[in-house]
Design a protein around this motif. Structure first.
Motif, PDB file in Angstrom:
ATOM      1  N   PHE A 252       0.867  -1.234   0.231  1.00  0.00           N
ATOM      2  CA  PHE A 252       0.280  -0.569  -0.068  1.00  0.00           C
ATOM      3  C   PHE A 252       0.957   1.114   0.182  1.00  0.00           C
ATOM      4  O   PHE A 252       0.561   2.029  -0.979  1.00  0.00           O
ATOM      5  CB  PHE A 252      -0.902  -0.177   0.899  1.00  0.00           C
ATOM      6  CG  PHE A 252      -2.345  -0.832   0.869  1.00  0.00           C
ATOM      7  CD1 PHE A 252      -2.454  -1.632  -0.511  1.00  0.00           C
ATOM      8  CD2 PHE A 252      -2.997  -1.395   2.549  1.00  0.00           C
ATOM      9  CE1 PHE A 252      -3.883  -2.162  -0.453  1.00  0.00           C
ATOM     10  CE2 PHE A 252      -3.201  -2.345   2.353  1.00  0.00           C
ATOM     11  CZ  PHE A 252      -4.316  -3.377   0.700  1.00  0.00           C
ATOM     12  N   LYS A 253       1.859   1.027   0.581  1.00  0.00           N
ATOM     13  CA  LYS A 253       3.482   2.285   0.940  1.00  0.00           C
ATOM     14  C   LYS A 253       3.515   2.733  -0.292  1.00  0.00           C
ATOM     15  O   LYS A 253       3.603   3.961  -1.076  1.00  0.00           O
ATOM     16  CB  LYS A 253       4.050   2.019   1.835  1.00  0.00           C
ATOM     17  CG  LYS A 253       4.951   3.409   2.192  1.00  0.00           C
ATOM     18  CD  LYS A 253       5.203   3.120   4.061  1.00  0.00           C
ATOM     19  CE  LYS A 253       3.879   3.570   4.483  1.00  0.00           C
ATOM     20  NZ  LYS A 253       4.328   3.624   6.033  1.00  0.00           N
ATOM     21  N   GLY A 254       3.177   1.709  -1.266  1.00  0.00           N
ATOM     22  CA  GLY A 254       4.359   1.836  -2.148  1.00  0.00           C
ATOM     23  C   GLY A 254       3.054   2.302  -3.060  1.00  0.00           C
ATOM     24  O   GLY A 254       3.312   3.186  -4.018  1.00  0.00           O
ATOM     25  N   LEU A 255       2.265   1.457  -3.180  1.00  0.00           N
ATOM     26  CA  LEU A 255       0.934   3.070  -4.514  1.00  0.00           C
ATOM     27  C   LEU A 255       0.964   4.940  -4.273  1.00  0.00           C
ATOM     28  O   LEU A 255       0.842   4.719  -4.509  1.00  0.00           O
ATOM     29  CB  LEU A 255      -0.183   2.089  -4.221  1.00  0.00           C
ATOM     30  CG  LEU A 255      -0.160   0.346  -4.267  1.00  0.00           C
ATOM     31  CD1 LEU A 255      -1.766  -0.199  -4.268  1.00  0.00           C
ATOM     32  CD2 LEU A 255      -0.038   0.093  -6.181  1.00  0.00           C
ATOM     33  N   GLU A 256       0.931   4.410  -2.590  1.00  0.00           N
ATOM     34  CA  GLU A 256       0.683   5.823  -2.504  1.00  0.00           C
ATOM     35  C   GLU A 256       2.179   6.383  -2.407  1.00  0.00           C
ATOM     36  O   GLU A 256       1.780   7.960  -3.129  1.00  0.00           O
ATOM     37  CB  GLU A 256       0.274   5.842  -0.452  1.00  0.00           C
ATOM     38  CG  GLU A 256      -0.678   5.832  -0.305  1.00  0.00           C
ATOM     39  CD  GLU A 256      -1.230   5.826   1.370  1.00  0.00           C
ATOM     40  OE1 GLU A 256      -0.080   5.087   2.113  1.00  0.00           O
ATOM     41  OE2 GLU A 256      -2.420   5.472   2.404  1.00  0.00           O
TER      42      GLU A 256
END
Lengths: 445, 776
Positions: free
Chosen positions: A45-49
């Motif tokens: 998720f952090k990667g996407l953010e």
């Protein structure tokens, strides 16, 4: 002063961050089952953010935010991390999910081994799931993890994936792929793996018996897929993952062999990038056609005209978030079609003009309503389709040659008859008249 | 001795002048009657183009009027016969459009901004007045002016001709009958006078006719046939030679200028008779020349040898040319003229047209009324004198009657001949009974001898009457009629007639009143038929409400307007070919097939799509880029001309091209019945046409009995379902139904299972494809 600069820099960096990587939008809905913790997938998720997506989380039974509001998709992308969820809020039904894809929303489906609405939806995408409760099992290579947690080498080189990925830890179900050209397999099960409801060796005979009785054979081998993309006819993309653990922090950090980190994190980012239309996205900017030695497109062509057809193709660049001219397609073809292709020719890139593809050809000697068709379909890539209708007419009445060498006999015939008529008239008027008068005179005498 | 007295104090010039004035007034009235009786369609409905073909002619005329002649000539219509397109300029007879275009330009040059549609609508009535005049001229050549007037009156109102020339019936026939009659008139005139001028006029009108109607082949064969019969009768004259050669040479050369005709006059069998007679005439003329130069015996030997060799050579040449393909063999339409069963067997597309069916007996009476029995009498009268021009009408009568019996539409070519012959017959009858002379042998003969010496017929007649009749007050009209009749035609028979005749006034009155009554009934019949049967535009239907008022059913225009306003401009609409021109004309959308049935395979493709199950039809629809499918369904309102009733023709035409996939017997029940109810065959129920027609039909009846009012059958309460098409539009009375073709499924499934999924049906669990067998 310095503080102001820092604030400005922050705003700028935020602006860059909020600039979506995807070509279709940056809003992203994550439907997360309450039994799963958001923190277990923080790397993903952090990667996407970081890439600029605005994540909105929602439980399957929440009523808001609705995935489709008043017939318009609310989000550009949807992730369904609900492998075991059996009941959803009213707006999430299989039909609505297919509808989402038709509205060019991209969806990631995480499947589980239980029978859920998603497993029955998968069959609409030509995925054939094993019976419930039969995860992928492999006893090779020897390792300290359970047999259901399998390291899968990325042997299937898709252009969407980073090359040289380490093996990916996987735990979940495999599925067979139906005969559908829209499927884009990313990760296939290892050859030694199979699907079974037991890991015990003692159950082996039972598995074989069941396989025979079912008439399905053994769910085994490298034809099984575990991560498969699907690109709809309109270009919407979906991703099916047989086990949600693939995205988990635990698998991302886990080492495959001593000192070698698993490829999970990068693999997850790559397939998500593909699904969210960051990579392998092409578009036709426009196509023109005109006669050789002219520049304006004709509203119709005459048979046997020489025409130039050119098209301009761009590829989406996720790092700069721009569309860039793309000359990398070497196998594109142009068809000149009326019911059937009358001409099929390669449409090569033009040297020195990035993104430009052009071909010159002679229109066949056949009138009718023709179409310039470019239909470029390659697995993983956006399907390019461009069709331009143009009537091909026979020559006008004054476009035929005036004098034909083959018609000389007729010309000679016409001229000689005319000349003969004139000569005859002259002779008749001059000669015969006098003769008769003389004869008359003679008679009178 | 006279049955009634005649005025004797009228000068001959007064007679002549009055007679011609009355003729002009009568012709004017006939024209007015002809035009006004054709306006029923406009009065009852509106100024609208009728039926099917006129819609194309109208559309073409608009192109001609707006873009000019050269653009029209080169017009390639990409919206018809998609995706083949149609080279319009080379596949039509442009005479009709050119005529309207010329009228349009003249009116606009005179600052009369008349709408092109009104010109098109009123062209046919206008030309019917010309036809009446041309028929008058023609009949005048046959007998006299009074017969001419009768013929003009007949052709003006006879239903057989009105059926093709009411206002709004903007078709080639509208002007073609005038051209036909005028060409014949010019031909007769040329033949009678031996004038190259009239031969040329005949050729020019023949050219106009060629440019206007495919039926020109009738003239192409009638005139040579006439010439040939005259030759056989030994009536060769130099007048015939001049008339025929000037007509043929100029007519053929000019007819080849029409792009659609091109080289046909020298290459197809239909035109060979004209060419052959042309050659024969040259031979005969040459023989005449030789005969005037050599002795009789030599000539006969020469004739014998040359006739034999010419016949052998000619035959050999024809066979060789046909064999080599230089002369096209006879076309199917031609064969179907001789063998009425031919078309049904080999070319269903021709047989499927209702106007190509053989004529039913009642329609002869309907179209001709009393002329049906006056006609043979007229022919008989013509036989009595049998001048050259009478031979023409007799041949025309024989040929016309045969063709009218074979095909309904050829009733039209018979009608002028019927009018002419009937008029000659009737006028003969009236002449006989109007003639004031009574058979009194001695006196009459003296009178004849005395009067026959005078120069002009009319003067002679007038004089004779002056001599004969004492001054008494008798009706002037009677007088003139009798004068005319005596003046015109009876001189030849006079000596024979003098001994026979009618006695007394009462016998005359009985017959004449009867005749007048018959004529009255004829007028009544014509008016009734015109207003009731032939004035419907068929685009707009009319029914009557219970209270007798008219109820207009306007479903066609409603649906076409819907198409025009709600679909993409380049949307492709598939329908049976009957509606192609209307869709193009009214909805302005691309059509697959239309009434110009030039490509049988393309029509068969549409027929196959209509008669196949959905999943078979769908790839065909997609391949042809079809966006909408239009069907005509009359089951709700009882409109019998709907697509289900035409369906068997679609099946037959498709079967002609794909005999393995479509078979006509499959669409009948076991008992061989054509049914649409629950006993209907499987192929019938699965066919796209059936499904589209009855889709959601049962819902209208709210669970009650579902009745198809056209076929009087009860349909199952569970109607058919559609997976590959969506209902897009259904008109008020369900006559027109439009379905939209779905796009391919998003997920690459077949649309049937996609539809099942959308409706929430569970799919059966599929199995993975087994690539190898498990070892036992």
């Amino acid at each position: 002063m310095f503080r102001i600069w820092r604030v400005l820099l922050l705003i700028l960096s935020l602006a860059i961050l909020s600039y979506a990587r995807s070509s279709t939008g940056n809003s992203l809905l994550v439907v997360l089952d309450p039994s799963l913790s958001k923190d277990n997938y923080s790397i993903f998720f952090k990667g996407l953010e970081e890439q600029g997506y605005e994540l909105t989380f929602r439980a399957p039974k929440d009523v808001t935010p609705a995935i489709i509001q008043d017939g318009i998709a609310s989000f550009a992308h949807v992730i369904l991390f609900t492998p075991e969820t059996k009941t959803y809020a009213k707006d999430i039904v299989p039909q609505a999910l297919v509808d989402l894809l038709s509205k060019n929303t991209n969806v990631i489906f995480a499947l589980g081994s239980k029978q859920t609405p998603l497993t029955s939806l998968a069959s609409e995408f030509s995925l054939i799931l094993p019976p419930p409760g039969t995860p992928l099992i492999s006893h090779f290579p020897e390792r300290d993890t359970p047999a259901t947690v399998v390291p899968i080498p990325v042997s299937f080189p898709s252009p969407a994936l980073t090359s040289g990925l380490s093996p990916v830890w996987y735990s979940g179900i495999p599925f067979a792929l139906g005969n559908n050209p829209l499927l884009v397999p990313f990760l296939n099960a290892p050859s030694e793996s199979f699907a079974a409801d037991t890991t015990e060796d003692s159950g082996a005979d039972a598995i074989v018996d069941a396989a025979e009785r079912g008439g399905e054979g053994l769910w085994a081998g490298k034809d099984m897929s575990v991560v498969t993309g699907f690109q709809t006819i309109d270009g919407g993309r979906a991703l099916f993952v047989g086990g949600i653990e693939l995205f988990s922090d635990e698998f991302a950090k886990k080492e495959v062999t001593k000192g070698v980190k698993s490829g999970n994190a990068q693999f997850a980012r790559d397939v998500a990038a593909w699904t969210f239309q960051e990579s392998l996205v092409l578009r036709v900017d426009g196509s023109t056609h005109h006669k050789v030695n002219e520049t304006q497109p004709g509203d119709k062509y005459t048979t046997n005209d020489h025409v130039v057809y050119s098209t301009h193709i761009s590829k989406y660049n996720p790092t700069t978030c721009t569309w860039e001219p793309f000359s990398g397609l070497t196998d594109m073809q142009l068809e000149f079609t009326m019911l059937d292709p009358h001409i099929r020719t390669s449409l090569p890139p033009v040297q020195g003009k990035p993104g430009e593809y052009s071909v010159t050809f002679r229109i066949p000697d056949r009138h009718g309503v023709f179409k310039f068709v470019v239909d470029y379909k390659r697995k993983g890539w956006t399907h390019l389709h461009s069709s331009t209708t143009v009537p091909v007419v026979p020559p006008r009445h004054d476009e035929y040659p005036r004098f034909l060498s083959a018609a000389w006999p007729y010309y000679v015939g016409a001229i000689s008859t005319s000349a003969g008529f004139v000569i005859f008239s002259v002779l008749w008027l001059a000669g015969d008249d006098r003769g008769s008068r003389r004869r008359k005179g003679a008679k009178a005498e | 001795m006279l049955a009634y007295s005649l005025p004797s104090d009228i000068s001959p010039s007064t007679f002549v002048n009055t007679a011609s004035l009355v003729r002009i007034v009568a012709l004017g009235l006939i024209s007015a009657a002809a035009i006004s009786s054709r306006l029923f369609a406009v009065v009852n409905f509106e100024s609208i183009i009728h039926e099917f073909d006129p819609w194309f002619n109208y559309r073409a005329t608009r192109v001609l009027a707006s873009k000019g002649f050269y653009e029209f000539w080169n017009w390639f219509d990409p919206t018809a016969w998609y995706p083949l397109g149609r080279v319009v300029g080379g596949t039509i007879y442009p005479g009709l459009m050119a005529t309207s275009g010329v009228i349009y330009n003249i009116l606009h040059a005179l600052n009369l901004p008349v709408d092109i549609r009104n010109i098109c609508v009123l062209l046919a009535p206008g030309f019917s007045a010309f036809t009446a005049w041309a028929t008058y001229m023609f009949t005048k050549e046959m007998k006299d002016e009074s017969a001419g007037l009768l013929a003009a009156a007949f052709i003006g109102i006879v239903p057989g001709y009105i059926s093709r020339s009411v206002a709004g019936s903007y078709d080639n026939e509208a002007i073609a009958i005038f051209l036909l009659m005028f060409t014949f008139y010019a031909w007769i005139k040329a033949l009678k006078t031996g004038s190259a001028l009239f031969g040329t006029i005949a050729a020019l009108f023949y050219f106009y006719m060629v440019a206007a109607w495919g039926g020109y082949a009738f003239i192409t064969n009638m005139i040579p046939l006439h010439a040939f019969v005259l030759l056989l009768m030994g009536r060769y004259t130099n007048r015939l030679y001049v008339a025929y050669c000037s007509w043929y040479a100029i007519g053929t050369l000019s007819s080849m200028q029409v792009p659609f005709v091109g080289f046909q006059p020298v290459r197809t069998s239909e035109h060979m008779a004209a060419l052959g007679i042309f050659g024969l005439l040259q031979i005969v003329a040459f023989a005449q020349l030789i005969r005037s130069h050599v002795t009789s015996k030599q000539f006969q030997d020469l004739l014998f040898v040359s006739v034999i060799s010419a016949a052998v050579l000619g035959m050999a040449a024809m066979v060789l040319l046909t064999y080599k393909g230089w002369i096209a063999p006879w076309t199917g339409r031609f064969y179907s003229l001789w063998d009425t069963g031919y078309a049904k067997k080999y070319i269903p597309i021709i047989a499927s047209v209702s106007e190509h069916q053989p004529t039913a007996w009642p329609s002869f009476f309907m179209d001709l009324h009393m002329l049906t029995f006056l006609f043979p009498f007229g022919v008989l009268v013509l036989f009595r004198t049998l001048r050259d021009e009478h031979v023409f009408v007799i041949i025309y009568a024989v040929m016309g009657t045969y063709f009218a019996g074979v095909m309904v539409r050829l009733m039209l070519t018979l009608t002028p001949c019927v009018c002419v012959a009937s008029a000659v017959g009737l006028s003969q009858l009236i002449d006989t009974f109007m003639d004031p002379r009574e058979p009194d042998v001695g006196e009459e003969e003296e009178k004849e001898d005395g009067s026959s010496t005078t120069a002009t017929p009319s003067k002679k007649a007038a004089k004779k009457e002056k001599n004969a009749a004492p001054v008494t007050g008798v009706g002037a009209i009677d007088d003139i009629v009798s004068t005319l009749s005596i003046a015109g035609g009876l001189e030849k028979d006079k000596s024979a007639k003098a001994k026979t005749g009618i006695f007394g006034l009462d016998t005359r009155m009985v017959v004449l009143f009867n005749t007048a009554a018959m004529l009255l009934f004829f007028v009544l019949h014509c008016t009734w038929v015109t207003s009731n049967a032939y004035s419907s535009p068929s685009v707009v239907l009319a029914s009557s409400n219970p209270d007798g008022s008219q109820h207009i059913i306007d479903d066609f225009r409603e649906a076409y307007y819907w198409l025009r306003m709600n679909t993409k401009e380049d949307a492709v609409v598939m329908s049976w070919w009957d509606y192609g021109y209307q869709i193009a004309g009214m909805a302005d959308r691309v059509t697959l097939v239309d009434n110009n049935t030039w490509n049988n395979t393309h029509i068969a493709t549409v027929g196959k799509a209509m008669s196949s199950p959905e999943e078979v039809a769908y790839p065909i629809l997609r391949k042809h880029d079809v966006d909408y499918v239009l069907v005509i369904f009359g089951g709700l309102i009882g409109y019998s001309g709907d697509d289900i009733n035409k369906f068997l023709w679609m099946v037959r035409i498709a079967q002609g091209v794909w005999p393995d996939e479509i078979q006509e017997p499959n669409y009948f029940t076991q008992q061989g019945e054509y049914r649409v109810d629950d006993q209907a065959s499987k192929a019938m129920k699965d066919s796209l046409m059936y499904k589209m027609s009855y889709y959601r039909f049962a819902e209208l009846f709210g669970g009650g009995q579902v009745v198809d009012r056209v076929r009087q059958q009860y349909l199952p309460k569970q109607g058919p379902t559609l997976d590959y098409l969506d209902e897009a539009f259904t008109s008020e009375n369900w006559i027109v139904r439009i379905f939209q073709v779905k796009k391919e499924d998003l997920l690459g499934r077949d649309l049937k299972s996609a539809n099942g999924f959308a409706q929430g049906k569970k799919r059966k669990r599929s199995k993975p494809p087994v690539k190898r067998r498990v070892l036992a």
